[in-house]
Design a protein around this motif. Structure first.
Motif, PDB file in Angstrom:
ATOM      1  N   MET A  72     -15.241  -4.166 -10.738  1.00 16.33           N
ATOM      2  CA  MET A  72     -15.747  -3.038  -9.928  1.00 16.33           C
ATOM      3  C   MET A  72     -14.808  -1.827 -10.057  1.00 16.33           C
ATOM      4  O   MET A  72     -13.597  -1.985 -10.083  1.00 16.33           O
ATOM      5  N   ASN A  73     -15.423  -0.650 -10.123  1.00 15.29           N
ATOM      6  CA  ASN A  73     -14.638   0.583 -10.201  1.00 15.29           C
ATOM      7  C   ASN A  73     -14.868   1.433  -8.955  1.00 15.29           C
ATOM      8  O   ASN A  73     -15.998   1.562  -8.474  1.00 15.29           O
ATOM      9  N   ALA A  74     -13.793   2.023  -8.447  1.00 11.29           N
ATOM     10  CA  ALA A  74     -13.919   2.948  -7.316  1.00 11.29           C
ATOM     11  C   ALA A  74     -14.377   4.317  -7.804  1.00 11.29           C
ATOM     12  O   ALA A  74     -15.100   5.033  -7.111  1.00 11.29           O
ATOM     13  N   ILE A  75     -13.927   4.689  -9.015  1.00 14.03           N
ATOM     14  CA  ILE A  75     -14.293   5.983  -9.609  1.00 14.03           C
ATOM     15  C   ILE A  75     -14.587   5.754 -11.086  1.00 14.03           C
ATOM     16  O   ILE A  75     -13.872   5.010 -11.758  1.00 14.03           O
ATOM     17  N   GLU A  76     -15.660   6.413 -11.578  1.00 14.40           N
ATOM     18  CA  GLU A  76     -15.974   6.366 -13.010  1.00 14.40           C
ATOM     19  C   GLU A  76     -16.229   7.780 -13.508  1.00 14.40           C
ATOM     20  O   GLU A  76     -17.097   8.487 -12.990  1.00 14.40           O
ATOM     21  N   LEU A  77     -15.448   8.204 -14.496  1.00 17.67           N
ATOM     22  CA  LEU A  77     -15.668   9.495 -15.150  1.00 17.67           C
ATOM     23  C   LEU A  77     -16.126   9.228 -16.578  1.00 17.67           C
ATOM     24  O   LEU A  77     -15.519   8.409 -17.277  1.00 17.67           O
ATOM     25  N   ARG A  78     -17.190   9.901 -16.994  1.00 18.90           N
ATOM     26  CA  ARG A  78     -17.699   9.755 -18.352  1.00 18.90           C
ATOM     27  C   ARG A  78     -17.855  11.131 -18.993  1.00 18.90           C
ATOM     28  O   ARG A  78     -18.672  11.936 -18.555  1.00 18.90           O
ATOM     29  N   ASN A  79     -17.034  11.398 -20.009  1.00 18.35           N
ATOM     30  CA  ASN A  79     -17.102  12.652 -20.786  1.00 18.35           C
ATOM     31  C   ASN A  79     -17.113  13.889 -19.890  1.00 18.35           C
ATOM     32  O   ASN A  79     -17.909  14.813 -20.069  1.00 18.35           O
ATOM     33  N   VAL A  80     -16.197  13.881 -18.924  1.00 20.29           N
ATOM     34  CA  VAL A  80     -16.149  14.966 -17.940  1.00 20.29           C
ATOM     35  C   VAL A  80     -15.329  16.146 -18.470  1.00 20.29           C
ATOM     36  O   VAL A  80     -14.202  15.975 -18.932  1.00 20.29           O
ATOM     37  N   SER A  81     -15.921  17.331 -18.414  1.00 24.02           N
ATOM     38  CA  SER A  81     -15.220  18.560 -18.807  1.00 24.02           C
ATOM     39  C   SER A  81     -15.406  19.623 -17.736  1.00 24.02           C
ATOM     40  O   SER A  81     -16.444  19.677 -17.063  1.00 24.02           O
ATOM     41  N   LYS A  82     -14.389  20.457 -17.577  1.00 20.80           N
ATOM     42  CA  LYS A  82     -14.447  21.597 -16.659  1.00 20.80           C
ATOM     43  C   LYS A  82     -13.633  22.727 -17.267  1.00 20.80           C
ATOM     44  O   LYS A  82     -12.451  22.551 -17.559  1.00 20.80           O
ATOM     45  N   SER A  83     -14.273  23.871 -17.479  1.00 20.03           N
ATOM     46  CA  SER A  83     -13.592  24.985 -18.152  1.00 20.03           C
ATOM     47  C   SER A  83     -13.279  26.125 -17.196  1.00 20.03           C
ATOM     48  O   SER A  83     -14.091  26.477 -16.338  1.00 20.03           O
ATOM     49  N   TYR A  84     -12.083  26.679 -17.367  1.00 18.86           N
ATOM     50  CA  TYR A  84     -11.644  27.907 -16.699  1.00 18.86           C
ATOM     51  C   TYR A  84     -11.207  28.873 -17.795  1.00 18.86           C
ATOM     52  O   TYR A  84     -11.026  28.453 -18.946  1.00 18.86           O
ATOM     53  N   PRO A  85     -11.027  30.149 -17.470  1.00 21.18           N
ATOM     54  CA  PRO A  85     -10.656  31.102 -18.525  1.00 21.18           C
ATOM     55  C   PRO A  85      -9.438  30.687 -19.354  1.00 21.18           C
ATOM     56  O   PRO A  85      -9.409  30.876 -20.562  1.00 21.18           O
ATOM     57  N   LEU A  86      -8.411  30.105 -18.712  1.00 22.99           N
ATOM     58  CA  LEU A  86      -7.189  29.790 -19.452  1.00 22.99           C
ATOM     59  C   LEU A  86      -6.901  28.287 -19.545  1.00 22.99           C
ATOM     60  O   LEU A  86      -5.833  27.887 -19.997  1.00 22.99           O
ATOM     61  N   PHE A  87      -7.860  27.466 -19.106  1.00 27.96           N
ATOM     62  CA  PHE A  87      -7.577  26.028 -19.050  1.00 27.96           C
ATOM     63  C   PHE A  87      -8.873  25.226 -19.087  1.00 27.96           C
ATOM     64  O   PHE A  87      -9.909  25.681 -18.610  1.00 27.96           O
ATOM     65  N   LYS A  88      -8.783  24.030 -19.646  1.00 24.02           N
ATOM     66  CA  LYS A  88      -9.964  23.169 -19.693  1.00 24.02           C
ATOM     67  C   LYS A  88      -9.576  21.704 -19.491  1.00 24.02           C
ATOM     68  O   LYS A  88      -8.628  21.223 -20.113  1.00 24.02           O
ATOM     69  N   VAL A  89     -10.289  21.018 -18.593  1.00 22.23           N
ATOM     70  CA  VAL A  89     -10.241  19.549 -18.552  1.00 22.23           C
ATOM     71  C   VAL A  89     -11.252  19.105 -19.595  1.00 22.23           C
ATOM     72  O   VAL A  89     -12.433  19.447 -19.515  1.00 22.23           O
ATOM     73  N   ASP A  90     -10.765  18.368 -20.605  1.00 18.38           N
ATOM     74  CA  ASP A  90     -11.524  18.232 -21.843  1.00 18.38           C
ATOM     75  C   ASP A  90     -11.996  16.805 -22.102  1.00 18.38           C
ATOM     76  O   ASP A  90     -11.223  15.942 -22.514  1.00 18.38           O
ATOM     77  N   ASN A  91     -13.280  16.547 -21.792  1.00 16.90           N
ATOM     78  CA  ASN A  91     -13.954  15.319 -22.217  1.00 16.90           C
ATOM     79  C   ASN A  91     -13.205  14.052 -21.789  1.00 16.90           C
ATOM     80  O   ASN A  91     -12.880  13.193 -22.598  1.00 16.90           O
ATOM     81  N   ILE A  92     -12.939  13.947 -20.487  1.00 14.86           N
ATOM     82  CA  ILE A  92     -12.194  12.794 -19.958  1.00 14.86           C
ATOM     83  C   ILE A  92     -13.138  11.679 -19.510  1.00 14.86           C
ATOM     84  O   ILE A  92     -14.080  11.918 -18.759  1.00 14.86           O
ATOM     85  N   SER A  93     -12.864  10.482 -20.001  1.00  8.83           N
ATOM     86  CA  SER A  93     -13.561   9.275 -19.533  1.00  8.83           C
ATOM     87  C   SER A  93     -12.502   8.311 -19.024  1.00  8.83           C
ATOM     88  O   SER A  93     -11.555   7.997 -19.747  1.00  8.83           O
ATOM     89  N   MET A  94     -12.637   7.871 -17.789  1.00  8.20           N
ATOM     90  CA  MET A  94     -11.676   6.902 -17.238  1.00  8.20           C
ATOM     91  C   MET A  94     -12.255   6.210 -16.018  1.00  8.20           C
ATOM     92  O   MET A  94     -13.181   6.716 -15.387  1.00  8.20           O
ATOM     93  N   ASP A  95     -11.729   5.032 -15.720  1.00  3.19           N
ATOM     94  CA  ASP A  95     -12.117   4.287 -14.523  1.00  3.19           C
ATOM     95  C   ASP A  95     -10.907   4.124 -13.613  1.00  3.19           C
ATOM     96  O   ASP A  95      -9.782   3.956 -14.090  1.00  3.19           O
ATOM     97  N   VAL A  96     -11.171   4.202 -12.301  1.00  8.96           N
ATOM     98  CA  VAL A  96     -10.160   3.844 -11.304  1.00  8.96           C
ATOM     99  C   VAL A  96     -10.645   2.544 -10.670  1.00  8.96           C
ATOM    100  O   VAL A  96     -11.713   2.505 -10.064  1.00  8.96           O
ATOM    101  N   LYS A  97      -9.882   1.490 -10.860  1.00 12.69           N
ATOM    102  CA  LYS A  97     -10.352   0.159 -10.460  1.00 12.69           C
ATOM    103  C   LYS A  97     -10.263  -0.055  -8.954  1.00 12.69           C
ATOM    104  O   LYS A  97      -9.296   0.344  -8.325  1.00 12.69           O
ATOM    105  N   GLN A  98     -11.296  -0.711  -8.414  1.00 16.27           N
ATOM    106  CA  GLN A  98     -11.327  -1.036  -6.986  1.00 16.27           C
ATOM    107  C   GLN A  98     -10.268  -2.083  -6.667  1.00 16.27           C
ATOM    108  O   GLN A  98     -10.038  -3.018  -7.425  1.00 16.27           O
TER     109      GLN A  98
END
Length: 288
Positions: free
Chosen positions: A1-27
């Motif tokens: 079981m996972n408490a958090i699941e991220l799949r190919n998550v990206s978020k762009s700002y003018p000077l920075f980007k969270v780039d294609n993150i996939s990860m699980d935080v285990k319960q």
């Protein structure tokens, strides 16, 4: 079981980007989120807690899509940050009275017990609390609605060593209940060495690894030796190098390979989490 699941998550700002993150935080575990300032830790925390939404990818918190189930998810979420979000002119008691109706599982007795445990007077105004007291109050709020996921964003930065240790013991006790989970973002990596089960390392908006802490500290190694051991081939082996006039210190992400390369000519030892951040951030060209 996972408490958090991220799949190919990206978020762009003018000077920075969270780039294609996939990860699980285990319960049922404590996951430490590490990385230099500006690496993307706070952006990830804001997405996990629904304060901002990703531009791309999917994010599930406690088994639900946060974007479409925000109210239900936040009922089960506790947030402790080094920023104070409360009205400064209200007392602790008044603030709690305002917060309590938002949570279906709010437990007044539990809250009162935490105030006593943390030595917080309900009559004290928020503005008169020290930074450490504000964090204790945030923690009392987070724990009093029986949150299943505790999200901690730099919670120990303003705390004295005694309460820091107390807080870590409290968190370690909380996850004895295997339905509870904690994600803990901090630059005080010694705290994570004490209590984290997993470590997620973010650098320049990318996920470097998300693994069991003990596996990470076994896989990486610090190599110390004379600079004449360094050439184009051996340099390529390192994540980052610090050179001085008398020698070098470097981080390898493959202990077995480092042992094969250097044998008895260099000294190898287990890194601290802080070493991983330092050498990854510095790269291969650090002279002292």
């Amino acid at each position: 079981m996972n408490a958090i699941e991220l799949r190919n998550v990206s978020k762009s700002y003018p000077l920075f980007k969270v780039d294609n993150i996939s990860m699980d935080v285990k319960q049922g575990f404590i996951t430490g989120l590490i990385g230099p300032n500006g690496a993307g830790k706070s952006t990830l925390i804001k997405m996990i807690t629904g304060l901002i939404h990703p531009d791309q990818g999917t994010l599930r918190t406690l088994g639900r899509d946060m974007a479409n189930n925000e109210v239900a998810v936040k009922q089960r979420l506790g947030i402790v940050s080094d920023e104070c979000f409360y009205y400064e002119h209200l007392t602790i008691r008044e603030t709690a009275s305002m917060i309590a109706p938002f949570y279906s599982r709010w437990n007044h007795t539990l809250f009162k017990n935490y105030l006593e445990q943390f030595e917080l007077s309900p009559k004290k105004k928020i503005r008169d609390l020290s930074k450490g007291m504000k964090i204790k109050f945030s923690l009392a709020v987070a724990l009093s609605h029986e949150a299943d996921l505790l999200v901690m964003d730099e919670p120990t930065s303003g705390l004295d060593p005694v309460f820091r240790r107390e807080l870590l013991d409290l968190l370690a006790g909380m996850i004895q209940d295997e339905t509870k989970s904690i994600i803990f973002s901090t630059h005080i990596t010694t705290d994570l060495e004490r209590i984290a089960d997993y470590i997620a390392f973010v650098h320049r908006g990318k996920l470097i690894f998300n693994e069991a802490k003990d596996d990470v500290l076994e896989r990486y190694t610090i190599v110390k030796g004379d600079t004449d051991l360094l050439d184009a081939d051996t340099r390529r082996h390192f994540v980052g190098i610090r050179e001085t006039k008398v020698g070098f210190e470097a981080l390898s992400d493959n202990k077995e390979e480092a042992q094969r390369l250097f044998g008895d000519e260099a000294l190898l030892h287990r890194p601290a989490l802080e070493d991983l951040i330092y050498f990854t951030a510095k790269g291969g060209h650090q002279h002292a």
